[in-house]
Design an enzyme around this catalytic site. Sequence first.
Site, PDB file in Angstrom:
ATOM      1  N   SER A 139       5.117   1.581  -1.646  1.00 14.36           N
ATOM      2  CA  SER A 139       4.983   0.298  -2.331  1.00 14.36           C
ATOM      3  C   SER A 139       4.168  -0.682  -1.497  1.00 14.36           C
ATOM      4  O   SER A 139       4.200  -0.628  -0.260  1.00 14.36           O
ATOM      5  CB  SER A 139       6.406  -0.251  -2.535  1.00 14.36           C
ATOM      6  OG  SER A 139       6.368  -1.462  -3.205  1.00 14.36           O
ATOM      7  N   GLY A 140       3.472  -1.608  -2.169  1.00 10.41           N
ATOM      8  CA  GLY A 140       2.643  -2.586  -1.445  1.00 10.41           C
ATOM      9  C   GLY A 140       3.436  -3.715  -0.824  1.00 10.41           C
ATOM     10  O   GLY A 140       3.131  -4.179   0.278  1.00 10.41           O
ATOM     11  N   HIS A 141       4.486  -4.160  -1.523  1.00  9.41           N
ATOM     12  CA  HIS A 141       5.125  -5.404  -1.070  1.00  9.41           C
ATOM     13  C   HIS A 141       6.086  -5.221   0.098  1.00  9.41           C
ATOM     14  O   HIS A 141       6.651  -6.198   0.584  1.00  9.41           O
ATOM     15  CB  HIS A 141       5.804  -6.121  -2.248  1.00  9.41           C
ATOM     16  CG  HIS A 141       7.025  -5.465  -2.803  1.00  9.41           C
ATOM     17  ND1 HIS A 141       8.286  -5.918  -2.505  1.00  9.41           N
ATOM     18  CD2 HIS A 141       7.195  -4.415  -3.629  1.00  9.41           C
ATOM     19  CE1 HIS A 141       9.177  -5.166  -3.148  1.00  9.41           C
ATOM     20  NE2 HIS A 141       8.539  -4.249  -3.843  1.00  9.41           N
ATOM     21  N   THR A 161      -5.641  -0.514 -17.869  1.00  4.39           N
ATOM     22  CA  THR A 161      -6.726  -1.004 -17.005  1.00  4.39           C
ATOM     23  C   THR A 161      -6.214  -1.158 -15.576  1.00  4.39           C
ATOM     24  O   THR A 161      -5.145  -1.729 -15.347  1.00  4.39           O
ATOM     25  CB  THR A 161      -7.245  -2.359 -17.550  1.00  4.39           C
ATOM     26  OG1 THR A 161      -7.658  -2.145 -18.894  1.00  4.39           O
ATOM     27  CG2 THR A 161      -8.401  -2.887 -16.727  1.00  4.39           C
ATOM     28  N   ALA A 193       6.764   1.552  -6.171  1.00  2.70           N
ATOM     29  CA  ALA A 193       7.454   2.808  -5.853  1.00  2.70           C
ATOM     30  C   ALA A 193       8.386   3.259  -6.975  1.00  2.70           C
ATOM     31  O   ALA A 193       8.611   4.455  -7.156  1.00  2.70           O
ATOM     32  CB  ALA A 193       8.225   2.658  -4.548  1.00  2.70           C
ATOM     33  N   CYS A 206      30.412  -8.492  -5.676  1.00  5.80           N
ATOM     34  CA  CYS A 206      31.602  -8.787  -6.455  1.00  5.80           C
ATOM     35  C   CYS A 206      31.195  -8.878  -7.917  1.00  5.80           C
ATOM     36  O   CYS A 206      30.483  -9.783  -8.315  1.00  5.80           O
ATOM     37  CB  CYS A 206      32.202 -10.098  -5.982  1.00  5.80           C
ATOM     38  SG  CYS A 206      33.842 -10.325  -6.622  1.00  5.80           S
ATOM     39  N   ASN A 248      16.738   2.723   2.646  1.00  3.37           N
ATOM     40  CA  ASN A 248      16.482   1.272   2.540  1.00  3.37           C
ATOM     41  C   ASN A 248      17.673   0.424   2.961  1.00  3.37           C
ATOM     42  O   ASN A 248      17.516  -0.745   3.277  1.00  3.37           O
ATOM     43  CB  ASN A 248      16.057   0.904   1.117  1.00  3.37           C
ATOM     44  CG  ASN A 248      17.000   1.436   0.069  1.00  3.37           C
ATOM     45  OD1 ASN A 248      17.163   2.647  -0.069  1.00  3.37           O
ATOM     46  ND2 ASN A 248      17.639   0.547  -0.663  1.00  3.37           N
TER      47      ASN A 248
HETATM   48  N1  PMP Z   1      12.527   3.109  -3.004  1.00  4.25           N
HETATM   49  C1  PMP Z   1      12.997   2.451  -1.934  1.00  4.25           C
HETATM   50  C2  PMP Z   1      13.569   3.235  -0.787  1.00  4.25           C
HETATM   51  C3  PMP Z   1      12.948   1.058  -1.882  1.00  4.25           C
HETATM   52  O1  PMP Z   1      13.416   0.407  -0.819  1.00  4.25           O
HETATM   53  C4  PMP Z   1      12.391   0.357  -2.994  1.00  4.25           C
HETATM   54  C5  PMP Z   1      12.335  -1.155  -2.995  1.00  4.25           C
HETATM   55  N2  PMP Z   1      13.546  -1.785  -2.768  1.00  4.25           N
HETATM   56  C6  PMP Z   1      11.898   1.091  -4.078  1.00  4.25           C
HETATM   57  C7  PMP Z   1      11.988   2.464  -4.054  1.00  4.25           C
HETATM   58  C8  PMP Z   1      11.261   0.404  -5.261  1.00  4.25           C
HETATM   59  O2  PMP Z   1      10.050  -0.188  -4.867  1.00  4.25           O
HETATM   60  P1  PMP Z   1       9.203  -1.115  -5.846  1.00  4.25           P
HETATM   61  O3  PMP Z   1       9.771  -2.478  -5.692  1.00  4.25           O
HETATM   62  O4  PMP Z   1       7.808  -1.044  -5.350  1.00  4.25           O
HETATM   63  O5  PMP Z   1       9.322  -0.580  -7.220  1.00  4.25           O
END
Ligand code: PMP
Length: 404
Positions: free
Chosen positions: A202-204, A242, A73, A328, A154
């Site tokens: 995002s995939g993860h 690629t 992302a 901190c 997030n």
């Molecule tokens: N945008 C948001 C709202 C996210 O929570 C995150 C991941 N913490 C990202 C972007 C970035 O995603 P990525 O790890 O796939 O680059």
Amino acid sequence: MSKNVIYLDYAATTPCDTRVLAEMIPYFCDVFGNPNSLHSYGIDALDGVDKARIRIKGLLHSKFEETVFTSGATESNKIAIVRTMQALAKSGKNHFITLKTEHKSVIDCVDYLKRNGIETTLLDVQHDGLLDLDHLADSIKDNTGLVSFCFVNNETGTIQDAKKIVEICRDKGTLVHTDATQAFGKIPIDVSDLDVDFLSASGHKIYGPKGVGIFYFKHSNRKFISIPGANHEVEFGIRSGTVPVALCVGMGIAAEIANAEMAENLKHVRKLRKQFIDGIHASLDETYINGSETSNYPGIINMSFRGCEGEALMMEASGIAVSSGSACTSNKLTISHVLAAMQIPADIAQSSLRITIGKSTTEQDIDVAINELIVASKKLRAISPVWDIIISGSNVDSIFSKRY
Ligand code: PMP
């Protein structure tokens, strides 16, 4: 070590679903061709990428040629914001709008645009993190090229009114991008109905592999984002290099599974959210939810435990893996830019934790988390001078204004 620690940080990342891994494995050693090659090895690899794209299409209701695979992302956000604004600025549309509560990857784009002479506006949000739609409409000017907003925040899980935001942008003739990283695969998104111009995911975050994401673009907007003159371009001219076939395959199947199991997962996390919040409120005073109570993705809980510093609480509650809203650095406490933008008082913001629930979280896990946090909070409050001031009913604002 981490086996004994209960994972409650699913907004940071998720484990790869074994069904995703199984689908990916053949694409490392057997179907290893380069999808750009014209022979059968290449064709088989391209077939894997195409199938993955069709699976993404099933989740987003996009057209086949409207999604490309990226490295995540962060990259998708950068394509949407930096490339589009650079292209639009040439025709005088040199103003970009986003929210103060955006993910760091978007804030980084704002800094980059500013350094490159593009005018940027960061909008305030309301106390619950929601955007004031009139404020958005008033902020769009004749030279505004693009508005970008995070679909699900997030840190707090607050869901913006995406439909209304897009409508306002359409009325004002401005393009609109959404960072849907925390929404994709978790709540329904139909890009054809939403009518958004660009979307990142995002995939993860959806039990897929790390290092892969998707970028959706309306086909009519391709002119803003294609790489001019690149001779090694792939993915409809939006990327170069690629294509990582196995990662794309993993992202595709993860999206398909997320789509099929969305309703069930939502029900599951909603139930556990209630269990967690009720459990904490029943035993600990001065605990607050940050973010919208009515428009949220239930898997993300941002809670403040007054009188405890978030980082200290996180370390004390060592049986659970969560994240804190304060950090901190150089002997100075910094509070989350998201909570600061929501104007959460400093003492509440610095005592916040983000607890995020996933599909394999159990009721027992939540019970353990509640217990850990109750014990840890009581221990920290017992030695906290700030807590003594809070329970005496005095105002702590002056202490915190000196510390930040
Ligand atoms: N945008 C948001 C709202 C996210 O929570 C995150 C991941 N913490 C990202 C972007 C970035 O995603 P990525 O790890 O796939 O680059």
